[in-house]
Design a protein around this motif. Structure first.
Motif, short mmCIF file in Angstrom:
data_model
loop_
_atom_site.label_atom_id
_atom_site.label_comp_id
_atom_site.label_asym_id
_atom_site.label_seq_id
_atom_site.Cartn_x
_atom_site.Cartn_y
_atom_site.Cartn_z
N UNK A 125 0.81 -1.22 0.00
CA UNK A 125 0.00 0.00 0.00
C UNK A 125 0.84 1.26 0.00
N UNK A 126 2.09 1.18 0.46
CA UNK A 126 3.00 2.34 0.51
C UNK A 126 2.36 3.51 1.26
N UNK A 127 1.69 3.17 2.38
CA UNK A 127 0.96 4.17 3.14
C UNK A 127 1.48 4.28 4.57
N UNK A 128 2.76 3.98 4.75
CA UNK A 128 3.38 4.15 6.06
C UNK A 128 3.82 5.59 6.26
N UNK A 129 4.12 5.93 7.50
CA UNK A 129 4.74 7.20 7.87
C UNK A 129 5.92 6.88 8.77
N UNK A 130 6.64 7.93 9.21
CA UNK A 130 7.75 7.69 10.13
C UNK A 130 7.28 7.09 11.45
N UNK A 142 5.26 6.72 -0.10
CA UNK A 142 4.91 7.77 -1.07
C UNK A 142 3.43 8.04 -1.23
N UNK A 143 2.58 7.02 -1.20
CA UNK A 143 1.16 7.28 -1.38
C UNK A 143 0.62 8.12 -0.23
N UNK A 144 1.05 7.81 0.99
CA UNK A 144 0.64 8.61 2.14
C UNK A 144 1.10 10.06 1.97
N UNK A 145 2.34 10.24 1.55
CA UNK A 145 2.87 11.61 1.36
C UNK A 145 2.05 12.40 0.37
N UNK A 146 1.65 11.77 -0.73
CA UNK A 146 0.88 12.48 -1.75
C UNK A 146 -0.49 12.90 -1.24
N UNK A 147 -0.99 12.19 -0.23
CA UNK A 147 -2.27 12.53 0.38
C UNK A 147 -2.12 13.49 1.55
N UNK A 148 -0.89 13.95 1.78
CA UNK A 148 -0.66 14.90 2.86
C UNK A 148 -0.42 14.27 4.21
N UNK A 149 -0.08 12.99 4.22
CA UNK A 149 0.12 12.25 5.47
C UNK A 149 1.59 11.87 5.58
N UNK A 150 2.29 12.39 6.58
CA UNK A 150 3.69 12.04 6.75
C UNK A 150 4.55 13.22 7.11
N UNK A 151 5.86 13.06 6.90
CA UNK A 151 6.81 14.11 7.26
C UNK A 151 6.62 15.34 6.38
N UNK A 152 6.73 16.51 6.98
CA UNK A 152 6.38 17.76 6.28
C UNK A 152 7.22 18.02 5.04
N UNK A 153 8.50 17.63 5.05
CA UNK A 153 9.31 17.92 3.87
C UNK A 153 8.91 17.05 2.68
N UNK A 154 8.48 15.82 2.95
CA UNK A 154 8.02 14.95 1.87
C UNK A 154 6.62 15.33 1.41
N UNK A 155 5.78 15.65 2.36
CA UNK A 155 4.40 16.04 2.05
C UNK A 155 4.35 17.31 1.21
#
Length: 299
Positions: A125-130, A142-155
């Motif tokens: 799913x590639x929906x993990x965060x730190x 990456x999928x979480x990052x694209x949805x605004x979920x995760x570390x601020x620099x990646x998001x």
């Protein structure tokens, strides 16, 4: 489909733990990608590779976000390059590298296609965060990052977030999801067609519903194609193979339905690792699937 295609390589291996995936763009090109696409009547411009630093020349400062500064910089550079070819009305095909490249791909595409649907064709799913990652590898985020979920620099790659909305995202082919990751997917309402549902419903119905979710009311669909979605018998050269995947023929049928929809505006192809491959079999499978996505047919 756009009649001009831009191919962008991203030899990224900083997002995952197994070396060799940085050679994925070269192996896919070697398998005849450009020549096969040209035979379908497209103009193809190979834009070369985005520069990616070598892992050996950088230290890991955070075990929960390995190579964070380096992955962020590559994502920013890729977003800029993708945005440029999209602005020229080209269809971008981005070659990984590991799946962390999708952070930059989608950031670039959504600078034109503001309301983008995404079909995430993947065993994971590639929906993990730190906070949830068991490995610290950013290719699981990456999928979480694209949805605004995760570390601020990646998001916030390319200066805005989120890039996509959960109601326009669907994961197809999943069969390996971490427990906390599963909770996050449910929390954000992401539709997941795992292999159980593909077996039960059939790939035709799954793809029809996936195209509806990602395509209705959007400016187009981005396909993020991880080769580990395909069963390892046809795609052995991936970093995290999982048995029981999408068959070769199911994969082709899925790509054919996407082509027939007329909704796909971009694609990334990731996680081909020639070091783990058998006679470039996985790269050849990747080329076959991309050509089906672009309209190749028997008749």
């Amino acid at each position: 489909m756009k009649k001009t295609i831009s191919v962008i390589g991203v030899p990224m291996d900083l997002g995952q733990g197994r070396r060799g995936v940085d050679m994925g763009p070269y192996s896919i090109r070697y398998a005849g990608l450009k020549e096969r696409i040209q035979r379908l009547g497209y103009n193809v411009h190979d834009q070369g590779n985005v520069n990616v630093p070598q892992a050996e020349s950088h230290d890991i400062h955070d075990q929960k976000l390995k190579y964070l500064p380096e992955v962020t910089r590559v994502s920013e550079d890729l977003a800029e390059k993708v945005a440029t070819v999209i602005a020229q009305d080209h269809f971008p095909i981005i070659l990984g590298g590991d799946h962390s490249i999708a952070i930059g791909s989608i950031a670039g595409i959504t600078q034109k296609h503001k309301k983008l649907g995404v079909i995430w064709f993947d065993a994971h799913a590639d929906f993990n965060t730190e906070d949830t990652t068991p490995s610290g590898n950013i290719h699981g985020m990456p999928l979480a990052c694209c949805l605004g979920v995760g570390h601020e620099t990646l998001v916030n790659v390319a200066g805005f977030a989120p890039k996509i909305a959960p109601e326009n995202v669907v994961i197809v082919g999943a069969r390996s999801i971490d427990p906390e990751e599963r909770n996050l997917l449910k929390k954000h309402g992401i539709k997941v067609f795992d292999m159980h549902e593909i077996d039960k419903l059939g790939i035709h119905r799954v793809m029809e519903e996936s195209i509806r979710i990602a395509g209705e009311g959007t400016d187009g669909i981005h396909l993020s194609l991880d080769l580990d979605s395909i069963d390892p018998d046809m795609a052995p050269g991936v970093g995290t193979p999982v048995l029981g995947g999408v068959t070769y023929r199911e994969g082709h049928f899925a790509m054919e339905l996407l082509y027939q929809s007329g909704k796909v505006v971009s694609c990334d192809v990731v996680e081909v690792n020639p070091i783990l491959d058998e006679h470039n079999k996985t790269a050849r499978t990747a080329v076959d699937l991309v050509c089906s996505l672009l309209g190749e047919a028997v008749m």
